[in-house]
Motif scaffolding. Structure first.
Motif, PDB file in Angstrom:
ATOM      1  N   ILE A 110       1.081  -1.246  -0.111  1.00 30.97           N
ATOM      2  CA  ILE A 110       0.063   0.049  -0.026  1.00 30.97           C
ATOM      3  C   ILE A 110       0.934   1.102   0.063  1.00 30.97           C
ATOM      4  O   ILE A 110       0.608   2.118  -0.838  1.00 30.97           O
ATOM      5  N   SER A 111       1.796   1.110   0.966  1.00 34.23           N
ATOM      6  CA  SER A 111       2.831   2.398   1.087  1.00 34.23           C
ATOM      7  C   SER A 111       3.505   2.652  -0.453  1.00 34.23           C
ATOM      8  O   SER A 111       3.579   3.892  -0.750  1.00 34.23           O
ATOM      9  N   LEU A 112       4.033   1.588  -0.979  1.00 30.83           N
ATOM     10  CA  LEU A 112       4.744   1.717  -2.443  1.00 30.83           C
ATOM     11  C   LEU A 112       3.700   2.305  -3.363  1.00 30.83           C
ATOM     12  O   LEU A 112       4.084   3.048  -4.316  1.00 30.83           O
ATOM     13  N   SER A 113       2.532   1.744  -3.149  1.00 30.19           N
ATOM     14  CA  SER A 113       1.622   2.012  -4.485  1.00 30.19           C
ATOM     15  C   SER A 113       1.120   3.698  -4.370  1.00 30.19           C
ATOM     16  O   SER A 113       0.818   4.235  -5.199  1.00 30.19           O
ATOM     17  N   ARG A 114       1.523   4.342  -3.467  1.00 30.83           N
ATOM     18  CA  ARG A 114       1.153   5.796  -3.237  1.00 30.83           C
ATOM     19  C   ARG A 114       2.548   6.524  -3.864  1.00 30.83           C
ATOM     20  O   ARG A 114       2.318   7.675  -3.806  1.00 30.83           O
ATOM     21  N   ARG A 115       3.576   5.980  -4.155  1.00 29.53           N
ATOM     22  CA  ARG A 115       4.807   6.464  -4.693  1.00 29.53           C
ATOM     23  C   ARG A 115       4.252   7.034  -6.262  1.00 29.53           C
ATOM     24  O   ARG A 115       3.702   6.173  -6.846  1.00 29.53           O
ATOM     25  N   PRO A 116       4.414   8.220  -6.607  1.00 29.92           N
ATOM     26  CA  PRO A 116       4.236   8.670  -8.014  1.00 29.92           C
ATOM     27  C   PRO A 116       4.823   7.565  -9.225  1.00 29.92           C
ATOM     28  O   PRO A 116       3.904   7.766 -10.116  1.00 29.92           O
ATOM     29  N   HIS A 117       5.660   7.119  -8.943  1.00 34.17           N
ATOM     30  CA  HIS A 117       6.483   6.237 -10.088  1.00 34.17           C
ATOM     31  C   HIS A 117       6.014   4.846  -9.903  1.00 34.17           C
ATOM     32  O   HIS A 117       6.615   4.012 -10.856  1.00 34.17           O
ATOM     33  N   ILE A 118       5.132   4.532  -8.816  1.00 32.65           N
ATOM     34  CA  ILE A 118       4.968   2.911  -8.712  1.00 32.65           C
ATOM     35  C   ILE A 118       3.288   2.759  -8.987  1.00 32.65           C
ATOM     36  O   ILE A 118       2.516   3.599  -8.297  1.00 32.65           O
ATOM     37  N   THR A 119       3.167   1.626  -9.772  1.00 37.02           N
ATOM     38  CA  THR A 119       1.686   1.437 -10.050  1.00 37.02           C
ATOM     39  C   THR A 119       1.403  -0.144  -9.818  1.00 37.02           C
ATOM     40  O   THR A 119       2.045  -0.890 -10.395  1.00 37.02           O
ATOM     41  N   ILE A 120       0.617  -0.358  -8.730  1.00 39.31           N
ATOM     42  CA  ILE A 120       0.365  -1.798  -8.473  1.00 39.31           C
ATOM     43  C   ILE A 120      -1.250  -2.166  -8.737  1.00 39.31           C
ATOM     44  O   ILE A 120      -2.069  -1.429  -8.233  1.00 39.31           O
ATOM     45  N   GLN A 121      -1.262  -3.367  -9.679  1.00 44.98           N
ATOM     46  CA  GLN A 121      -2.735  -3.875  -9.834  1.00 44.98           C
ATOM     47  C   GLN A 121      -2.597  -5.383  -9.324  1.00 44.98           C
ATOM     48  O   GLN A 121      -1.742  -5.990  -9.288  1.00 44.98           O
ATOM     49  N   LEU A 122      -3.899  -5.646  -9.005  1.00 46.88           N
ATOM     50  CA  LEU A 122      -3.964  -6.881  -8.364  1.00 46.88           C
ATOM     51  C   LEU A 122      -5.299  -7.779  -9.249  1.00 46.88           C
ATOM     52  O   LEU A 122      -6.267  -7.065  -9.489  1.00 46.88           O
ATOM     53  N   VAL A 123      -4.840  -8.944  -9.712  1.00 48.75           N
ATOM     54  CA  VAL A 123      -5.814  -9.823 -10.377  1.00 48.75           C
ATOM     55  C   VAL A 123      -6.617 -10.540  -9.195  1.00 48.75           C
ATOM     56  O   VAL A 123      -5.828 -11.346  -8.709  1.00 48.75           O
TER      57      VAL A 123
END
Length: 298
Positions: free
Chosen positions: A198-211
């Motif tokens: 969750i913390s990483l996903s808030r960084r502007p250069h990191i996008t995380i998606q879950l299937v």
């Protein structure tokens, strides 16, 4: 003019593309270019030298590089300087010592290209990929390893170098829901890991998606195996040549167990990437889903 890559592997790939473009611009075949630089060698030998040079599988001596640039009629001082700069940074001597020595050759190549990439896309199932693992999750993956062991130091250093440096690449990850459902160590470890995502996903250069276990639409890797296929796509910038449009260079790597393998099937994995992102939750939906998982673990 394109900035030279940080690593010897990246510089070799940049030099390979630069020299191929210059040869094409000069309208010479690989054989013609090779014979001009190595006139005493056989036709097959000189063609092979140029082919390996342009694929990034071989380097070139400084004097041979100067001869090749002359054959190509290079008069632009900036192009010459770039070629010489790239050639001077090809040595790997002393780079894979200390804790970095734990990596095998395939992983070293990947790590170098990962460090030089401007765009990183990866797909993972079952286990959170190393570059996204929290410290406790990483230790749980290696329960018999001391906290200060070289293996753990190397992996944490890789995270800092790629994700947390001042000018990071654009980073995208598609993870299966199983990555955040499978307990690694204990619930406390999983809780820290989910919070880390969750913390990483808030960084502007990191996008995380879950299937999720029930994806949005038909996704071939899921339909075929029940799991997302694990792979990474890395994109590097390539040197600019006057009169030629800037391009990028894509590489694909697959992961099977602990083995990392370079793949020539970039288009295939581009298709799988499109399918995986189409089946995944949006980044905002993913963050909400992860928050729900985190609350369930409290």
């Amino acid at each position: 003019m394109t900035v030279a890559a940080r690593t010897p592997t990246g510089r070799r790939m940049q030099l390979a593309v630069l020299l191929r473009r210059l040869r094409e611009q000069a309208r010479l075949t690989q054989g013609d270019a090779g014979r001009s630089v190595w006139p005493s060698s056989s036709a097959a030998s000189v063609q092979n030298k140029i082919a390996r040079l342009e694929s990034g599988d071989a380097g070139i001596k400084l004097e041979d590089l100067r001869s090749l640039l002359a054959v190509y009629g290079v008069q632009d001082a900036a192009v010459t300087d770039l070629a010489l700069q790239l050639q001077s940074g090809l040595s790997q001597r002393g780079r894979w010592t200390g804790f970095r020595a734990v990596h095998d050759d395939a992983t070293r190549r990947y790590i170098d290209l990962e460090e030089d990439a401007t765009l990183i896309r990866l797909v993972a199932a079952e286990v959170v990929p190393e570059i996204l693992q929290s410290p406790s999750y990483l230790r749980a993956e290696h329960p018999a390893t001391r906290a200060d062991a070289p293996e753990l130091q190397a992996k944490l250093a890789r995270q800092r170098t790629v994700l947390l440096r001042p000018d990071p690449a654009q980073f995208y990850a598609v993870l299966s829901e199983s990555c955040v459902r499978r307990t690694q160590g204990d619930d406390a470890v999983l809780r820290e890991q989910v919070a880390h995502l969750i913390s990483l996903s808030r960084r502007p250069h990191i996008t995380i998606q879950l299937v999720p276990f029930r994806p949005r639409g038909p996704v071939r890797p899921i339909a075929r195996t029940g799991l997302l296929e694990r792979f990474a796509l890395l994109r590097l910038t390539t040197p600019e040549v006057p009169g030629k449009l800037p391009e990028h260079l894509d590489y694909a790597f697959t992961k099977s167990g602990a083995d990392l393998t370079f793949s020539d099937h970039v288009r295939h994995y581009e298709t799988l990437w499109t399918e995986a992102t189409a089946a995944a939750l949006t980044p905002a939906e993913t963050r909400a889903f992860l928050t729900t998982v985190l609350n369930e673990l409290d």
